[in-house]
Motif scaffolding. Structure first.
Motif, PDB file in Angstrom:
ATOM      1  N   UNK A 269      -5.147   6.508  -2.838  1.00  0.00           N
ATOM      2  CA  UNK A 269      -4.581   4.814  -2.624  1.00  0.00           C
ATOM      3  C   UNK A 269      -3.377   4.990  -1.882  1.00  0.00           C
ATOM      4  N   UNK A 270      -2.908   5.907  -1.598  1.00  0.00           N
ATOM      5  CA  UNK A 270      -1.602   6.156  -1.066  1.00  0.00           C
ATOM      6  C   UNK A 270      -2.191   6.328   0.551  1.00  0.00           C
TER       7      UNK A 270
ATOM      8  N   UNK B 141      10.553  -5.337   7.554  1.00  0.00           N
ATOM      9  CA  UNK B 141       9.740  -5.033   8.732  1.00  0.00           C
ATOM     10  C   UNK B 141       8.785  -3.582   8.034  1.00  0.00           C
ATOM     11  N   UNK B 142       8.963  -2.975   7.257  1.00  0.00           N
ATOM     12  CA  UNK B 142       8.114  -1.661   6.813  1.00  0.00           C
ATOM     13  C   UNK B 142       7.353  -2.440   5.776  1.00  0.00           C
ATOM     14  N   UNK B 143       7.511  -3.327   5.035  1.00  0.00           N
ATOM     15  CA  UNK B 143       6.610  -3.938   4.042  1.00  0.00           C
ATOM     16  C   UNK B 143       5.353  -4.823   4.910  1.00  0.00           C
ATOM     17  N   UNK B 144       5.888  -5.603   5.728  1.00  0.00           N
ATOM     18  CA  UNK B 144       4.927  -6.228   6.663  1.00  0.00           C
ATOM     19  C   UNK B 144       4.065  -5.428   7.498  1.00  0.00           C
TER      20      UNK B 144
ATOM     21  N   UNK C 163      -5.988 -10.442  -1.209  1.00  0.00           N
ATOM     22  CA  UNK C 163      -4.808 -10.977  -1.521  1.00  0.00           C
ATOM     23  C   UNK C 163      -4.457 -10.756  -2.886  1.00  0.00           C
ATOM     24  N   UNK C 164      -5.477 -10.736  -3.672  1.00  0.00           N
ATOM     25  CA  UNK C 164      -5.015 -10.385  -5.172  1.00  0.00           C
ATOM     26  C   UNK C 164      -4.788  -9.317  -5.495  1.00  0.00           C
ATOM     27  N   UNK C 165      -4.695  -8.224  -4.689  1.00  0.00           N
ATOM     28  CA  UNK C 165      -4.605  -6.723  -5.025  1.00  0.00           C
ATOM     29  C   UNK C 165      -3.058  -6.507  -5.471  1.00  0.00           C
ATOM     30  N   UNK C 166      -3.013  -5.826  -6.578  1.00  0.00           N
ATOM     31  CA  UNK C 166      -1.466  -5.664  -7.149  1.00  0.00           C
ATOM     32  C   UNK C 166      -0.720  -4.624  -6.193  1.00  0.00           C
ATOM     33  N   UNK C 167       0.441  -4.926  -5.635  1.00  0.00           N
ATOM     34  CA  UNK C 167       1.030  -3.942  -5.009  1.00  0.00           C
ATOM     35  C   UNK C 167       2.160  -3.137  -6.073  1.00  0.00           C
ATOM     36  N   UNK C 168       1.993  -1.731  -6.113  1.00  0.00           N
ATOM     37  CA  UNK C 168       2.798  -1.083  -6.982  1.00  0.00           C
ATOM     38  C   UNK C 168       4.035  -0.351  -6.382  1.00  0.00           C
ATOM     39  N   UNK C 169       4.918  -0.008  -6.797  1.00  0.00           N
ATOM     40  CA  UNK C 169       6.019   1.076  -5.990  1.00  0.00           C
ATOM     41  C   UNK C 169       6.023   2.064  -7.075  1.00  0.00           C
ATOM     42  N   UNK C 170       5.458   2.375  -7.986  1.00  0.00           N
ATOM     43  CA  UNK C 170       5.726   3.614  -9.070  1.00  0.00           C
ATOM     44  C   UNK C 170       4.800   4.759  -8.684  1.00  0.00           C
ATOM     45  N   UNK C 171       5.039   5.772  -9.188  1.00  0.00           N
ATOM     46  CA  UNK C 171       4.252   7.094  -8.861  1.00  0.00           C
ATOM     47  C   UNK C 171       2.708   6.739  -9.471  1.00  0.00           C
ATOM     48  N   UNK C 172       2.494   6.332 -10.437  1.00  0.00           N
ATOM     49  CA  UNK C 172       1.399   6.102 -11.054  1.00  0.00           C
ATOM     50  C   UNK C 172       0.843   4.723 -10.842  1.00  0.00           C
ATOM     51  N   UNK C 173      -0.642   4.441 -10.891  1.00  0.00           N
ATOM     52  CA  UNK C 173      -0.976   3.038 -10.630  1.00  0.00           C
ATOM     53  C   UNK C 173      -0.833   2.592 -12.019  1.00  0.00           C
ATOM     54  N   UNK C 174      -0.579   1.201 -12.338  1.00  0.00           N
ATOM     55  CA  UNK C 174      -0.413   0.439 -13.188  1.00  0.00           C
ATOM     56  C   UNK C 174      -1.967   0.302 -13.947  1.00  0.00           C
TER      57      UNK C 174
ATOM     58  N   UNK D  46      -0.648   1.096  -3.305  1.00  0.00           N
ATOM     59  CA  UNK D  46       0.654   1.864  -3.503  1.00  0.00           C
ATOM     60  C   UNK D  46       1.588   1.835  -2.363  1.00  0.00           C
ATOM     61  N   UNK D  47       2.845   1.450  -2.416  1.00  0.00           N
ATOM     62  CA  UNK D  47       3.759   1.405  -1.410  1.00  0.00           C
ATOM     63  C   UNK D  47       5.099   2.001  -1.613  1.00  0.00           C
ATOM     64  N   UNK D  48       4.872   3.357  -2.357  1.00  0.00           N
ATOM     65  CA  UNK D  48       6.137   3.976  -2.857  1.00  0.00           C
ATOM     66  C   UNK D  48       6.729   4.615  -1.799  1.00  0.00           C
ATOM     67  N   UNK D  49       5.972   4.921  -0.551  1.00  0.00           N
ATOM     68  CA  UNK D  49       6.305   5.797   0.453  1.00  0.00           C
ATOM     69  C   UNK D  49       7.701   4.782   1.161  1.00  0.00           C
ATOM     70  N   UNK D  50       7.362   3.563   1.200  1.00  0.00           N
ATOM     71  CA  UNK D  50       8.319   2.833   1.956  1.00  0.00           C
ATOM     72  C   UNK D  50       9.441   2.512   1.237  1.00  0.00           C
ATOM     73  N   UNK D  51       9.674   2.978   0.028  1.00  0.00           N
ATOM     74  CA  UNK D  51      10.520   2.521  -0.859  1.00  0.00           C
ATOM     75  C   UNK D  51      11.836   3.251  -0.942  1.00  0.00           C
ATOM     76  N   UNK D  52      13.139   2.767  -0.428  1.00  0.00           N
ATOM     77  CA  UNK D  52      14.255   3.597  -0.691  1.00  0.00           C
ATOM     78  C   UNK D  52      14.687   3.522  -2.161  1.00  0.00           C
ATOM     79  N   UNK D  53      14.617   4.770  -2.700  1.00  0.00           N
ATOM     80  CA  UNK D  53      14.829   4.948  -4.069  1.00  0.00           C
ATOM     81  C   UNK D  53      16.440   5.236  -4.465  1.00  0.00           C
TER      82      UNK D  53
END
Length: 767
Positions: free
Chosen positions: A22-23, A659-662, A677-688, A699-706
């Motif tokens: 999924x990533x 910009x990264x999100x877009x 459109x109704x897919x859930x976006x998650x920033x965690x390591x594991x899917x909800x 899964x958009x964890x890779x673009x997240x600045x932690x």
């Protein structure tokens, strides 16, 4: 304040852990991590990305010989870029110098033996030049002589006058037309914008190929037209365009805005190096005046780029004197302590001139921006050129190019000089060597030159105010130096004549005996030039080094230092802003200067949202759909969004760029099946945990600045401003005990600083 966040800026691999189906961002997405036009870069993010890239290359270099060779090529790419910048900027500067000399002389006449020769080059090749008339030769003819056969009389004078004005108008019209049609960014000095770009602001196209080409061509046309402007500031812009051009050849620099700015800092040094023939002064200018981030590695590379550029210019030899310096002088008299008084007075004049010029020029430029005048740039350039040419021609000191004027003002009067400024009465009993001519009474030529110089001084002071900032390439170094050199030469001649006629006065008695060579007026011109340039730009160390490199006058550093420091003190007493900082503020560029912030306010006073504002736009770590994210992006214009655990807890997780999100969502819709459109976006390591009938999550964890930079709400703004200035932050988040309260951006800081100094907070918006 979570200061540890700086050192823990995690590389990409550490941010995300093992990939899964999924990533979809396991492979880099094109344009990911880039910036929109007119936005500020994130220095910490760029530094982290470069560290990550370097670590990969180092690890791979141990795998094979080929990877090791690639790592060596990567390490040497910076030096290759510096070499290319030096070669190209030196070549362009040499071509510009040669073209300006030819086109400036073209306004007055033409060389019959070779039309592409300037007046000086034409008479070099002639065997019929006499010592008394060394500037006259049969091969060089004025336009009146060529067209009518007459070189004297009112008719010939008026014809030469008319053609001088026509050539000036045609050059300036071509310059402003080329800028307006092909490269609007090629106008002006370029240094305010270079300073802003080096501080982390993105102005796309400002350093592009078209800008480089048009600026080079129009710079020749603008200087040749006789307008009161110089080529030194624009040459810094040209060199930075060269740097940007060569950055695009190496991914190390083209894909990292922080690394690109290291190259541009070195390119600015090369620009000053070729503008003045002053490589060391160029490095110091880049460090003192334009660069925002200048590590030791950049210092070495700047030195190398400036060296190569100076060597290339010297090889071309555009000045024809086999020297690198523009105004080489050789004085045969030392300076005396008593002369520090007039030197300091020249420093006071330079500071006052700098203050007057900045205030008047900014007022005129503001009027240009806010009235109908700004809509007619071509008409403005033509009008100023016409006034300049009509007023300049009758006076021999304003008719010639400004560089030639300064060179004559700097010169010492030896026995071989034929200038009006050297028309002294010689003693019939003088038997001294040629190089040691005693002070003599001034002849009629000197007095004629003095009133012509006085008129030239008034003319230069007034016309430069209206010229700088027009829609053509225009530098300020040479016009400022001309004002100071004229004032200095006048003061020098006055002191010289006082010393001759009143050598028994107590101020002259100890060091100036009758028949001695006491005072050198050319030195006063040099000191005055440094004072006026310092008053306008507020340079100190780099100014003194540039001046002694420019003239070769190493012995006269102390007078130059005294004048430069005095001019800065006097100008700072009225306003601490130099001309470039004033133009940055006028244009609303988001530039944080180095002045101390002393007001007692807190982060909570500046952060957004304010009490009357809607809540902060945030994303949750696993409770937002693709449609929600797209709606948020559509309805707001923020550069990024904080990510929290939930809207109830508001516990901060990280920060994601708009910009990264877009780009991530756009790429996911194209490449990943099941994203709707109704897919859930998650920033965690594991899917909800989702119901079975839900569409596939994204899964958009890779673009997240932690590790976004954070401060507490009680952090003093003095500290926050210092953090933004020294770390080059784009934004920082405000928290209390890990709970998100708000955000402070660079523009919020600039607005607050403007408000604290009773300025319009909206004046910092880019205009």
């Amino acid at each position: 304040m979570e200061a540890d966040a700086i050192s823990n800026a995690t590389p990409t691999e550490e941010m995300n852990g093992p990939g899964n189906l999924m990533d979809f961002l396991d492979e880099p997405c094109p344009d990911m991590g880039t910036y929109e036009d007119f936005h500020t870069i994130d220095w910490l993010r760029e530094k982290s990305r470069d560290t990550d890239r370097h670590r990969k290359i180092t690890n791979k270099s141990k795998e094979s010989i080929w990877e090791f060779i690639k790592s060596l090529l990567d390490a040497w790419s910076g030096w290759v870029v510096m070499l290319l910048i030096g070669l190209l900027s030196g070549t362009l500067a040499g071509v510009i110098d040669l073209a300006v000399d030819w086109m400036t002389d073209l306004k007055e006449g033409v060389c019959l033996s070779a039309f592409y020769y300037s007046h000086e080059q034409c008479c070099w090749t002639s065997n019929e030049t006499t010592f008394d008339d060394r500037d006259k030769c049969p091969q060089w003819q004025k336009w009146s002589e060529l067209m009518t056969g007459y070189n004297e009389g009112a008719g010939a004078y008026l014809l030469n006058y008319f053609l001088y004005v026509m050539w000036a108008l045609s050059f300036s019209l071509m310059a402003v037309s080329l800028v307006r049609v092909f490269a609007p960014y090629a106008c002006g000095s370029g240094i305010p914008e270079i300073k802003t770009i080096l501080s982390g602001f993105i102005i796309r196209g400002y350093l592009g190929k078209w800008t480089l080409l048009i600026k080079t061509v129009t710079l020749v046309l603008a200087v040749s037209s006789g307008l009161s402007l110089g080529k030194e500031g624009p040459l810094v812009h040209v060199a930075c365009c060269c740097g940007n051009l060569f950055c695009s050849l190496f991914s190390k620099y083209s894909k990292n805005e922080g690394k690109r700015r290291e190259v541009l800092s070195a390119a600015a040094a090369a620009g000053v190096s070729v503008a003045f023939g002053a490589p060391i002064g160029g490095v110091l200018f880049s460090l003192e005046e334009v660069s925002y981030y200048f590590p030791l590695k950049t210092l070495w590379r700047s030195f190398f780029a400036a060296l190569v550029a100076a060597f290339t210019l010297r090889s071309i030899n555009p000045f024809g004197n086999n020297r690198l310096v523009l105004f080489y002088v050789e004085y045969h008299t030392p300076w005396y302590m008593a002369e520090l008084v007039p030197f300091i007075l020249l420093g006071v004049f330079g500071g006052l001139w700098g203050t007057l010029f900045i205030r008047a020029n900014i007022a005129w430029c503001r009027r240009r921006k806010t009235t109908q005048l700004g809509k007619y740039p071509v008409l403005e350039v033509i009008a100023v050129t016409a006034i300049t040419a009509v007023l300049a021609f009758p006076n021999p000191y304003t008719r010639r190019s400004t560089s030639q004027l300064i060179s004559e003002l700097f010169n010492d009067c030896g026995a071989l000089e034929s200038s009006q400024l050297c028309d002294y009465y010689n003693s019939p009993n003088m038997t001294r060597p040629v190089d040691d001519i005693p002070d003599r009474p001034a002849g009629p030529g000197v007095y004629t030159a003095l009133w012509q110089l006085a008129l030239a001084l008034v003319f230069k002071i007034v016309i430069t105010i209206f010229t700088f900032g027009m829609k053509i390439p225009s530098g300020l170094f040479i016009p400022s130096m001309a004002v100071g050199a004229i004032a200095g030469r006048i003061v020098g001649i006055a002191v010289e004549q006082m010393a001759y006629h009143h050598h028994d006065w107590i101020i002259f008695k100890n060091w100036c005996r009758p028949g001695a060579d006491c005072v050198t007026p050319g030195l006063y011109a040099m000191v005055g030039a440094a004072a006026c340039l310092g008053g306008v730009t507020r340079m100190t160390v780099s100014l003194v080094v540039i001046m002694f490199e420019l003239t070769g006058g190493l012995e006269y550093i102390v007078p130059l230092m005294a004048a430069a420091v005095t001019s800065k003190w006097v100008a700072d007493a009225f306003n601490k802003e130099g001309i470039y900082e004033a133009h940055i503020r006028l244009n609303g560029y988001p530039y944080l200067d180095q002045d101390e912030f002393t007001h007692r306010t807190l982060a909570t006073d500046v952060m957004r949202p304010r009490r009357a504002d809607p809540p902060l736009a945030v994303l949750t770590q696993d409770g937002t759909t693709v449609e929600d994210v797209e709606t948020l992006i559509k309805d707001t214009d923020y550069n990024g969004f904080p990510v929290v655990v939930s809207r109830e807890s508001e516990r901060l997780i990280g920060f994601v760029q708009r910009r990264d999100l877009t780009l991530a969502i756009k790429t996911a819709r194209q490449k990943q099946d099941g994203v709707v459109s109704n897919s859930v976006v998650y920033f965690t390591e594991d899917a909800p945990q989702l119901p079975p009938d839900c569409p596939q999550p994204l899964k958009l964890r890779r673009i997240l600045n932690l590790s976004p930079f954070t401060v507490t709400d009680h952090t003093p703004m003095e500290t926050v401003v210092d953090i933004f200035r020294k770390l080059g932050l784009r934004q920082c988040l405000v928290t209390r005990s890990g709970r998100l309260l708000g955000i402070i951006t660079k523009k919020d800081v600039l607005r607050h600083m403007a408000q604290m100094t009773n300025q319009d907070p909206e004046s910092i918006m880019f205009n």
